[in-house]
Design a protein around this motif. Structure first.
Motif, PDB file in Angstrom:
ATOM      1  N   LEU A  10       1.046  -1.221   0.041  1.00 30.07           N
ATOM      2  CA  LEU A  10       0.094   0.379   0.352  1.00 30.07           C
ATOM      3  C   LEU A  10       1.039   1.272  -0.014  1.00 30.07           C
ATOM      4  CD1 LEU A  10      -2.937   0.927   0.482  1.00 30.07           C
ATOM      5  CD2 LEU A  10      -2.517   1.361   2.499  1.00 30.07           C
ATOM      6  N   ILE A  11       0.393   2.339  -0.922  1.00 33.26           N
ATOM      7  CA  ILE A  11       0.915   3.498  -1.037  1.00 33.26           C
ATOM      8  C   ILE A  11       0.453   4.200  -0.969  1.00 33.26           C
ATOM      9  CG2 ILE A  11       2.859   4.808  -2.359  1.00 33.26           C
ATOM     10  CD1 ILE A  11       4.018   2.567  -3.521  1.00 33.26           C
ATOM     11  N   GLU A  12       0.651   5.288  -0.021  1.00 37.46           N
ATOM     12  CA  GLU A  12      -0.673   6.671   0.719  1.00 37.46           C
ATOM     13  C   GLU A  12       0.000   7.550  -0.554  1.00 37.46           C
ATOM     14  OE1 GLU A  12      -1.885   7.173   4.743  1.00 37.46           O
ATOM     15  OE2 GLU A  12      -0.409   5.048   4.310  1.00 37.46           O
ATOM     16  N   ASP A  13      -0.853   7.917  -1.219  1.00 43.49           N
ATOM     17  CA  ASP A  13      -0.490   9.989  -2.204  1.00 43.49           C
ATOM     18  C   ASP A  13      -1.230  10.494  -0.983  1.00 43.49           C
ATOM     19  OD1 ASP A  13      -0.688  11.751  -3.133  1.00 43.49           O
ATOM     20  OD2 ASP A  13      -1.121  10.331  -5.807  1.00 43.49           O
ATOM     21  N   GLY A  72       0.035   9.242   7.127  1.00 42.40           N
ATOM     22  CA  GLY A  72       1.520   9.464   6.509  1.00 42.40           C
ATOM     23  C   GLY A  72       2.328   8.567   7.865  1.00 42.40           C
ATOM     24  N   SER A  73       1.500   9.095   8.989  1.00 38.12           N
ATOM     25  CA  SER A  73       2.404   8.419  10.424  1.00 38.12           C
ATOM     26  C   SER A  73       2.948   7.122  10.422  1.00 38.12           C
ATOM     27  CB  SER A  73       1.734   9.281  11.526  1.00 38.12           C
ATOM     28  OG  SER A  73       0.054   7.812  12.097  1.00 38.12           O
ATOM     29  N   GLN A  74       2.379   6.041   9.757  1.00 39.16           N
ATOM     30  CA  GLN A  74       2.345   4.763  10.197  1.00 39.16           C
ATOM     31  C   GLN A  74       2.088   3.908   9.103  1.00 39.16           C
ATOM     32  OE1 GLN A  74      -0.751   5.089  12.566  1.00 39.16           O
ATOM     33  NE2 GLN A  74      -1.270   4.253  13.824  1.00 39.16           N
ATOM     34  N   ALA A  75       2.787   4.690   7.623  1.00 34.31           N
ATOM     35  CA  ALA A  75       2.812   4.165   6.852  1.00 34.31           C
ATOM     36  C   ALA A  75       3.887   3.299   5.683  1.00 34.31           C
ATOM     37  CB  ALA A  75       2.578   5.389   6.033  1.00 34.31           C
ATOM     38  N   ARG A  76       3.951   2.576   5.694  1.00 37.03           N
ATOM     39  CA  ARG A  76       5.195   1.640   4.945  1.00 37.03           C
ATOM     40  C   ARG A  76       5.542   2.878   3.626  1.00 37.03           C
ATOM     41  NH1 ARG A  76       7.315  -3.081   5.574  1.00 37.03           N
ATOM     42  NH2 ARG A  76       6.841  -2.430   7.614  1.00 37.03           N
ATOM     43  N   PHE A  77       4.564   3.584   2.986  1.00 38.24           N
ATOM     44  CA  PHE A  77       5.233   4.407   2.006  1.00 38.24           C
ATOM     45  C   PHE A  77       4.061   5.335   1.873  1.00 38.24           C
ATOM     46  CE2 PHE A  77       6.679   0.566  -0.208  1.00 38.24           C
ATOM     47  CZ  PHE A  77       7.998   0.559   0.186  1.00 38.24           C
ATOM     48  N   ALA A  78       4.222   6.835   2.281  1.00 39.26           N
ATOM     49  CA  ALA A  78       3.860   7.836   1.974  1.00 39.26           C
ATOM     50  C   ALA A  78       3.929   9.303   2.031  1.00 39.26           C
ATOM     51  CB  ALA A  78       2.885   9.005   3.723  1.00 39.26           C
ATOM     52  N   ALA A  79       4.055   9.291   0.559  1.00 36.55           N
ATOM     53  CA  ALA A  79       3.780  10.613  -0.234  1.00 36.55           C
ATOM     54  C   ALA A  79       3.810  12.262   0.224  1.00 36.55           C
ATOM     55  CB  ALA A  79       4.203  10.277  -2.339  1.00 36.55           C
ATOM     56  N   PHE A  80       3.739  12.986   0.300  1.00 35.87           N
ATOM     57  CA  PHE A  80       3.364  14.131   0.368  1.00 35.87           C
ATOM     58  C   PHE A  80       4.006  15.236  -0.471  1.00 35.87           C
ATOM     59  CE2 PHE A  80       3.198  12.104   4.693  1.00 35.87           C
ATOM     60  CZ  PHE A  80       1.837  12.815   4.817  1.00 35.87           C
ATOM     61  N   SER A  81       3.229  15.825  -1.625  1.00 36.78           N
ATOM     62  CA  SER A  81       3.723  17.622  -2.128  1.00 36.78           C
ATOM     63  C   SER A  81       4.104  18.707  -1.355  1.00 36.78           C
ATOM     64  CB  SER A  81       3.078  17.031  -3.268  1.00 36.78           C
ATOM     65  OG  SER A  81       3.049  18.837  -3.654  1.00 36.78           O
ATOM     66  N   PHE A  82       4.547  19.836  -2.089  1.00 39.39           N
ATOM     67  CA  PHE A  82       5.510  20.535  -1.713  1.00 39.39           C
ATOM     68  C   PHE A  82       4.906  21.609  -2.589  1.00 39.39           C
ATOM     69  CE2 PHE A  82       8.101  18.061   1.386  1.00 39.39           C
ATOM     70  CZ  PHE A  82       6.919  17.907   2.091  1.00 39.39           C
ATOM     71  N   HIS A  83       4.123  21.404  -3.753  1.00 39.98           N
ATOM     72  CA  HIS A  83       3.892  22.530  -4.417  1.00 39.98           C
ATOM     73  C   HIS A  83       2.930  23.706  -3.901  1.00 39.98           C
ATOM     74  CE1 HIS A  83       1.714  23.794  -8.182  1.00 39.98           C
ATOM     75  NE2 HIS A  83       3.269  23.853  -9.025  1.00 39.98           N
TER      76      HIS A  83
END
Ligand SMILES: *Cc1c(COP(=O)(O)O)cnc(C)c1O
Length: 377
Positions: free
Chosen positions: A153-156, A171-182
Motif C-alpha cells: 500500500l502506497i499512500e498518495d 502518513g505517521s504509520q505508513a510503509r510509504f506515504a508521499a507528500f507534495s510541497f507544490h
C-alpha cells in the motif's frame, strides 16, 4: 472587474521569515542537497510522527520511488483511483506497470475496500490510495485488505499534510506515504516532496536512489577528513531536493498548524452558507486540512459546472474544475477500465472554490454570493 482584483483559487502563505531563510541558505554557499535538507526531513518526520522522511524533488518522484522500493515492475498491476491528479497513474506507467482504475466513494472521493476489491486480479502487486484534496482515507480496512492479499500500500498524501486519521497525522504509520510541497498544496517549497516510511532501511535505500545510487552522499564526502571514494550500488535517479527549498520548508512547517486551523474556519463558513450541497468535509474517522474545498452540483442545479466557473470568473473569482479523471484524458485513451460512475459524476459536476490562508471573510462572502446567485438563475 480588474484582473488585479481577481481572487485566486490558492495562494501560498509566505512572510519575511521565508525570504530570510532562503537568503541564509544562499549566503551559506551550500545550495544543493545538504544540511538543511537533512534538518527538514527530521523536522517533518517528527511533526508527522513518522519514523523516517526522505526529501525529494517533488511528490511524483516520491510516488515513483515508492513503487521502485516496493519492487513493482513491468506487467505488474497497480490499483489507483482515476479520480486524481494524473501523476498518481503516470508513476505506474514509469515502471512499465499497468494502472488499474478503481472507483471512489462519492462523499470522500477516496478509494474504499469495496472499490479496490473489484479491481484486484492475480497480477495486482500494489495499491496507490490517495487522501484526495486532504480528506483522509479510511486507512485501517484498506491496510487490512492489502496485508491479507500480500499487496503493497502506497499512500498518495500529496494534499494531506496536517490531515488526521483516528487522531494521528496522515502518513505517521505508513510503509510509504508521499507528500507534495507544490504551491497548490498547503506547505510549499516551490517544488518539493517527501517520502515517509516506517522502515529505516527503506529510507536509507531511498536516499541512495535519489542520488544516482551513490553509497555516500555529497554532504558525507564533503565532511570526510580522509579521501573517500563513492561507489554506485544500483541504478538510481536524480530526485534530490535543494537546500534552498528545504530552508523554505523549515519555516513553512512552523506555519502548518495555523494554516490548517484557518482553512478549517473558512471551510466551516462555506459549509454554513451552502446548506444541502455535498462538499469537502471531515470523515467518520478523520479530519481534513481542506487542501481544496470542493462542491458537487446536484442534478437540478440550474447552471452547468463550466457555466458556474465562467460566472465566477466574470466576477473576478478563480474557481477550478473538481478533481480530474485520468481515464478520460488522451494520455489514457484506449486504456481498459471497468465502469467508473462515481468518478465520472464527480469529475463532471464538481468544482473547487478558493481557499487559502489569507483569504479574507469579505472576499469569501463575495464568492458565496456569486455562487448562490448561480444556483438561483
Ligand atoms: C499534486 C499531486 C501530485 C503531484 O505532486 P507534485 O509535487 O507536483 O509532483 C500527486 N498526487 C496528487 C493527488 C496530487 O494532488
Amino acid at each position: 472587474m480588474k484582473q488585479l482584483d481577481r481572487i485566486p483559487v490558492m495562494r501560498p502563505w509566505f512572510g519575511e521569515a521565508e525570504a530570510e531563510a532562503v537568503r541564509d541558505a544562499v549566503l551559506s554557499g551550500w545550495v544543493a542537497q545538504g544540511p538543511r535538507v537533512a534538518a527538514f526531513e527530521k523536522a517533518l518526520a517528527g511533526r508527522l510522527e513518522a519514523r523516517a522522511g526522505v526529501a525529494l524533488s517533488n511528490c511524483t518522484t516520491a510516488l515513483h520511488l515508492g513503487l521502485v522500493l516496493a519492487g513493482v515492475g513491468p506487467g505488474d498491476e497497480v490499483v489507483v483511483p482515476s479520480l486524481s491528479f494524473i501523476a498518481t497513474a503516470n508513476v505506474v506507467r514509469h515502471q512499465q506497470a499497468v494502472p488499474v482504475f478503481a472507483d471512489v466513494d462519492l462523499h470522500t472521493q477516496n478509494l474504499t475496500v469495496e472499490t479496490v476489491e473489484r479491481a484486484l486480479t492475480p497480477r495486482t502487486r500494489a495499491v496507490i490510495a490517495v487522501h484526495q484534496a486532504g480528506t483522509p482515507l479510511d486507512l485501517d480496512p484498506l491496510s487490512d485488505l492489502c496485508r491479507d492479499r500480500g499487496l503493497v500500500l502506497i499512500e498518495d498524501a500529496a494534499c494531506a499534510i496536517g490531515s488526521q486519521y483516528r487522531g494521528r497525522p496522515v502518513g505517521s504509520q505508513a510503509r510509504f506515504a508521499a507528500f507534495s510541497f507544490h504551491p497548490r498544496k498547503l506547505l510549499t517549497t516551490g517544488e518539493g516532496g517527501m517520502l515517509l516510511t516506517d522502515d529505516p532501511e527503506l529510507a536509507a535505500r531511498a536516499r541512495r536512489l535519489r542520488e544516482h545510487g551513490m553509497d555516500l552522499s555529497a554532504a558525507e564526502r564533503h565532511q570526510g577528513e580522509e579521501l573517500v571514494l563513492e561507489s554506485y550500488t544500483e541504478v538510481g535517479f536524480n530526485y534530490r531536493m535543494t537546500d534552498v527549498q528545504a530552508a523554505l520548508g523549515l519555516v513553512q512547517l512552523e506555519r502548518l498548524d495555523a494554516m490548517v486551523a484557518r482553512r478549517r474556519e473558512l471551510a466551516a463558513r462555506y459549509q454554513k452558507a451552502l446548506p444541502g450541497l455535498l462538499t469537502a468535509a471531515d470523515t467518520a474517522d478523520g479530519t481534513t486540512n481542506y487542501q481544496s474545498f470542493w462542491v458537487l452540483l446536484p442534478p437540478d442545479w440550474p447552471r452547468s459546472r463550466n457555466d458556474m466557473l465562467r460566472l465566477l470568473l466574470e466576477h473576478g473569482i478563480s474557481g477550478r474544475r473538481g478533481i480530474m479523471a485520468a481515464h478520460t484524458e488522451p494520455a489514457y485513451a484506449g486504456h481498459p477500465h471497468a465502469p467508473l460512475p462515481v468518478t465520472e459524476r464527480l469529475a463532471a459536476d464538481s468544482l473547487i472554490l478558493p481557499i487559502y490562508h489569507e483569504l479574507s471573510e469579505a472576499d469569501q462572502d463575495r464568492i458565496i454570493d456569486v455562487f448562490t446567485t448561480g444556483g438561483r438563475a
